[in-house]
Design an enzyme around this catalytic site. Structure first.
Site, short mmCIF file in Angstrom:
data_model
loop_
_atom_site.label_atom_id
_atom_site.label_comp_id
_atom_site.label_asym_id
_atom_site.label_seq_id
_atom_site.Cartn_x
_atom_site.Cartn_y
_atom_site.Cartn_z
N CYS A 22 0.43 -2.75 3.84
CA CYS A 22 0.78 -1.41 3.35
C CYS A 22 -0.42 -0.47 3.46
CB CYS A 22 1.34 -1.51 1.92
SG CYS A 22 2.25 -0.04 1.42
N GLU A 64 3.07 -10.36 -0.08
CA GLU A 64 2.56 -10.91 -1.35
C GLU A 64 3.55 -10.67 -2.49
OE1 GLU A 64 2.02 -7.95 -0.38
OE2 GLU A 64 1.14 -6.64 -1.90
N HIS A 113 5.49 -5.90 2.08
CA HIS A 113 4.56 -6.61 1.20
C HIS A 113 4.87 -8.09 1.11
CE1 HIS A 113 2.40 -3.26 -0.85
NE2 HIS A 113 3.49 -2.56 -0.57
#
Ligand SMILES: Nc1ncnc2c1ncn2[C@@H]1O[C@H](COP(=O)(O)OP(=O)(O)O)[C@@H](O)[C@H]1O
Ligand SMILES: [Mg+2]
Lengths: 220, 742, 83, 83
Positions: free
Chosen positions: A87, A197, A195
């Site tokens: 990002c 994560e 994302h």
């Protein structure tokens, strides 16, 4: 294995990145402040996390890309250190010239936070080899400036050399070629708007992002 | 003494412009023993404004239940603090930013989010969730679209940048808000119970630090503006609009939390409404000390600022703190590391006075006690709202076309999907969001980082009920909040409130206010669900037209085990639907009446608090005993809408039945309170029904889950995806096309 | 001395902001609007100095930070009269 | 005809972007930068028309859409030569 997360003023996914790294390595990453001039030598993998470094003022990632630590990151990446920019991290890597192209304001002008379905455009990279090339994966996006742009020549070049790694099934931001993530020519620097994560925990966002961490960490 | 002698500036006009009444001015003269200068008058004016002094509301707020076994800090500090076990505390509050958001929607809403976050991290908590309760005017009012556009972008712009997930909220549209929108923001933070920070400035001779952004001429008289109604001249009264700087806010959070991990801070207070004035006076008053400030040391953004301007500025992203002597350098180091402006601007004193110097002169010297304690505490006349007639199901003719009725209820502006809004909010940052607006659920669920427990959070208010009957509406607000937490398996703990009303000088408005508070308080007591923080916003009216009474509440509950969460999205094919709670088919003040007949009359549904509690406790027990696969509470739009929402979220249809002897419209669309819809597999049906019977809880089978249609044997039969498309497309359609700036 | 830096998208780079502005203006009844682009003006207040030197420095600022030359071009204006 | 609309924050309104740009430039060694502000330039391609009328229309566009006059001020430039 020692990993690291770079922290800029107003990074805000730095903790999430650290949790993901610790989950996959069993060891807390170094948190490297942007003013540090070097990344410790024992670091084998670096995440440039999401967020709004410097408030995204001027252009997303522009000011962070000028940080002292980025110089060293560039050098080490050129020497082969794997780097993942997520990002805002992706925006920073393009602004720093570590990845081609630029990320512009979303075509719809609005910030967009949703689960995005991705196609593996290249499941052979060090970051994606654990994925089944045929499978589509769900990874959340949350950004205002995720509209990937590269000029025609660059686009042809990265398409031709397999540098496009992820594509949106439902393009949420107007990116050229539905591009959600790209890798550098050497194959050790990956930047992506979604994302991963946020997709490593069945209770939060699913687990479709795990293989990125497993792939790259397993390759080391 | 220079500067404190009577100033020629203090004319009767000046006094009136500051909103100080004749009686109030007499008190000032009496306390000072002389006439105030302009700076002093300004300070009295903001401290005694409605916004800061709560002069119309104070005596009524005092009635609230504010204590409980999990309450660590009730109202009176920057935010409320509750205990969630294991040494963890949740700190939370909701606040309005209505007037600024109407004038400049993006910045007004953004700074509202920033302000409420500061209230929470001031107390030592890391913000972990944001919510927003919004009321806009009619969808086709010329201003609505641009207000919606700006407010949502502003909320997202601030919260997303700071990196705190915005996980829930509510959005209503009604003509009653055409001239006064409501933007209420709630922030929830996590702290260690033994490391909560308070605002009392203890000790004499301690250094006072100013941290954060520089002071400019922003928002001077913001507090007094929030205390006066709009009229056509409001343009003139516009203070310089405050612009939010979420980047600085993020740095401020990290820096404050870093310093809070040391023992350097004695007291801390954010600079909110009335900035430096109210923060310094509140800290001094609570600590029983005086304060001396040297205004020359205040970091300033503009040149030539007067003492008056500095004291009244509402520049954002600023904090005031009392530092432990000897720790000054530590504080400087931390704030400078984060690139923030920091200055030692004064000390605590034993004089009990606020003494300001500027340019080498004393420009203010006033006793602190009267500013805080002698603030007016009015007993405004209040006329109770006249009761309305009860509407019986038989008074309302059945619709000719039940499919159309269902579509009209589900596409009522208040009922439609708010995806267009919440997709602009980062709901996932911090990676602990277990559930959010995304599932359309009753409450958002946030895991406590690194643990197996979670909190549930929700905001609620049904203004049309409060307008119809403030007392019953007030009860319903609290009951719905409690019910929404219960419906995800949480133990409700406490609420914050944000009481939005019209002009309190009108007895009928004051009657609404008192009625709502009394109703809310009765429900709080019945559920042992105390109020731990809150905010009052009065004068929400334009040219004499007030908003509907809107006492929004934000509730927080605890889920002790992540494996025990249930939401509305788990219904599976073959599940049986069971309704918990009694149905009389209450159509008065319902969505059905408004959406189909354009009527907003009738008494609202009463809340039987004992039944509400009994039913909720039972539903929570079923969740904890793993007896259910999905749960949703019944509220706006009744059984039909709850079933639709469960079906949308679970991605599967349902066939509904009506075991009552009520006509179908009353059964499916009635808004009786204290009810839940649960989905369960067939092994659990009998145990659920039998146990309910033993407890005196009404439980009945009302349908089965399966297929791709929503069917009621005696009513509608529609395709789930078709209905969902209409429900989803209402807001994007409204917002498509150009938006003029306001 | 004041330097004004105008930063705009290069020709050929799709400008979603500009496009939205144009179509919003059309929607609002301004049909004469055929196209719109949006750029930035960054105004810098600088210590006085020799014109050419200052300009060279501002150019350096643009290359390093103020513009992303992958997608943007820039133009510098110096204004000695002000300040 | 081309109209250029310059939109900037009114004096006294906080400009966090400008401030951050200035301090970043200082950090990069451009110490001569004392202050920075950031504004927008919107360039409109318009159907040709009588200068005063066009200007009046553009003014209306600014009031309605292009500028937020609560916090921003604007300036219009018309340019007939380009096209
Ligand atoms: N302004 C908003 N911000 C975020 N989420 C919202 C907003 N408005 C509505 N929602 C979400 O839409 C869903 C439905 O809202 P609502 O009908 O008010 O729920 P309930 O009746 O259960 O309280 C909820 O999940 C809520 O969080
Ligand atoms: Mg609900």
């Amino acid at each position: 294995m020692q990993t690291a997360v770079i922290v800029f003023p107003a990074s805000n996914c730095d903790r999430d990145a650290a949790v993901a790294l610790e989950t996959h390595t069993g060891k807390a990453p170094h948190m490297i402040w942007h003013k540090d001039t070097s990344i410790p030598d024992d670091v084998r993998f670096v995440v440039v996390p999401g967020g709004f470094s410097y408030g995204d003022y001027l252009r997303s990632g522009a000011i962070a890309a000028q940080s002292p630590v980025i110089k060293d990151l560039k050098q080490k990446a050129e020497a082969g250190l794997p780097v993942l920019g997520i990002c805002n991290g992706f925006q920073i890597l393009t602004e720093a010239g570590m990845l081609p192209g630029a990320l512009m304001r979303n075509a719809g002008q609005k910030f967009v936070c949703k689960i995005s379905r991705l196609r593996l455009a290249n499941a052979q990279t060090r970051f994606t080899k654990l994925y089944d090339a045929k499978h589509e994966i769900d990874i959340p996006v949350a950004h205002h400036d995720g509209n990937y742009f590269a000029d025609d020549d660059t686009l042809r070049r990265i398409e031709g050399s397999g540098q496009v790694v992820f594509r949106y099934v439902d393009n949420p931001n107007g990116s050229r070629g539905d591009i959600a993530g790209i890798i550098n020519q050497a194959g050790n620097v990956l930047g992506m708007m979604p994302h991963p994560e946020r997709a490593i925990d069945p209770l939060h966002g699913g687990t479709d992002g795990s293989n990125i961490f497993k792939s790259i960490l397993g390759s080391l | 003494m220079a500067g404190t002698s009577k100033s020629d500036d203090i004319t009767l006009d000046v006094i009136a412009e500051h909103g100080i009444s004749g009686a109030e001015y007499k008190i000032i003269l009496d306390r000072l023993g002389r006439e105030p200068n302009l700076t002093e008058l300004g300070i009295f004016s903001v401290m005694w404004s409605e916004h800061c002094s709560y002069k119309s509301s104070r005596r009524h707020l005092g009635k609230f239940l504010t204590t409980g076994k999990r309450v660590i800090q009730g109202p009176g500090e920057n935010a409320g603090v509750i205990d969630i076990d294991d040494g963890d505390a949740i700190i939370f509050k909701m606040e309005s930013h209505n007037h600024p958001s109407y004038i400049e929607p993006y910045q007004g809403a953004a700074t509202g989010v920033g302000g409420i976050m500061r209230d929470v991290f001031t107390m030592g908590a890391r913000p972990i969730a944001l919510l927003n309760a919004l009321r806009f005017g009619e969808p086709d009012h010329p201003k609505t679209k641009s207000l919606v556009d700006g407010v949502i972008a502003g909320i997202g712009g601030y919260g997303n940048c700071v990196g705190v997930p915005t996980v829930g909220g509510e959005t209503n549209f009604h003509a009653g808000y055409n001239g006064n929108i409501l933007v209420n923001a709630m922030c929830v933070g996590l702290a260690r119970a033994d490391n909560v920070f308070y605002s009392a400035a203890k000790g004499v001779g301690n250094p006072i630090f100013y941290v954060g952004s520089k002071t400019g001429r922003d928002g001077i008289h913001g507090a007094t503006m929030a205390s006066a109604e709009f009229d056509d001249d409001s343009e003139e009264k516009r203070p310089t609009v405050q612009v939010g700087d979420p980047f600085t806010e993020k740095l401020l959070i990290e820096a404050c939390l870093e310093l809070m991990a040391t023992d350097a801070i004695i007291a801390i207070q954010d600079m909110g409404a009335a900035g430096l004035t109210s923060s310094s006076i509140e800290m001094a008053d609570k600590g029983g000390v005086g304060v001396a400030l040297n205004l020359d040391k205040v970091p300033q953004r503009e040149t030539g600022m007067t003492a008056y301007e500095m004291m009244l500025s509402e520049s954002q992203e600023r904090m005031l703190m009392v530092i432990q002597p000897g720790k000054e350098q530590l504080a400087f180091d931390v704030f400078e590391k984060w690139g923030l402006d920091v200055a030692e601007i004064g000390t605590t004193t034993k004089t009990g006075r606020l003494v300001l110097t500027h340019g080498g002169k004393t420009v203010c010297d006033i006793p602190i006690a009267p500013l805080a304690d002698d603030a007016p505490n009015l007993n405004r006349p209040h006329t109770p709202t006249a009761p309305r007639d009860v509407i019986e199901p038989s008074d309302i003719i059945e619709p000719q076309d039940y499919n159309d009725a269902l579509v009209r209820v589900m596409t009522d502006p208040d009922m439609t999907s708010k995806r267009w809004i919440w997709e602009q909010y980062d709901r996932h940052v911090m990676a602990d969001t277990m559930d959010s607006s995304q599932s359309g659920g009753d409450a958002a669920i946030i895991r406590i980082h690194g643990t197996n427990k979670a909190i549930a959070v929700t905001t609620d208010c049904t203004p049309r009920y409060c307008y119809a009957d403030p007392y019953e509406g007030g009860k319903q607000v609290v009951a719905e909040s409690w019910r929404n937490l219960t419906a995800v398996g949480a133990d409700p703990i406490a609420i914050t409130d944000c009481l939005n009303f019209g002009n309190p000088e009108r007895p009928e408005i004051m009657g609404q206010f008192v009625g709502c508070i009394d109703g809310m308080n009765e429900a709080c007591r019945a559920f042992e669900y105390p109020v731990v923080s809150g905010n009052v916003s009065l004068y929400n009216e334009t040219n004499g037209v007030a908003i509907p009474p809107t006492p929004a509440v934000g509730g927080v509950g605890l889920i002790p085990d992540l494996s025990l969460i249930k939401t509305l999205k788990g219904a599976k094919a073959g599940d049986t639907l069971i309704m918990i709670g009694e149905t009389d088919g209450w159509l008065g003040s319902s969505i059905y009446l408004r959406a189909l007949m354009g009527r907003e009359d009738g008494a609202p549904p009463p809340v039987d608090l004992a039944a509400e509690k009994r039913n909720g406790d039972y539903v929570r027990k079923l969740i904890r005993n793993r007896r259910v696969s999905a749960v949703h509470d019944l509220s706006d739009g009744g059984f039909a809408s709850a079933a639709c929402e469960m079906a949308f979220s679970s991605g599967i249809g349902a066939t509904l039945s009506n075991p009552s002897d009520l006509p179908a419209h009353a059964w499916y669309f009635g808004e009786d309170q204290g009810r839940y819809l649960i989905a369960t597999d067939k092994n659990s049906i009998n145990p659920i029904l039998t146990t309910a019977n033993g407890l005196g809880v009404k439980a009945q089978i009302v349908g089965t889950v399966g297929g791709d249609r929503l069917t009621a044997k005696d009513g509608f039969d529609v395709s789930l995806s078709g209905l969902k498309d209409r429900w989803e497309s209402w807001m994007p359609t409204l917002m498509s096309g150009a938006t003029e700036t306001v | 001395m004041i330097a004004r830096v105008y930063v705009g998208l290069k020709p050929g780079v799709l400008d979603p902001q500009g496009r939205t502005i144009a179509s919003s203006l059309n929607d609002l009844g301004f049909e004469e609007v055929q196209d719109a682009t949006q750029g930035k003006v960054i105004e810098l207040k600088l210590a006085n100095g020799e014109r050419d030197l200052v300009k060279a420095r501002v150019k350096e600022m643009c290359e390093k930070l103020l513009a992303n030359t992958v997608i943007e071009s820039y133009r510098i204006e110096l204004d000695e009269t002000e300040e």
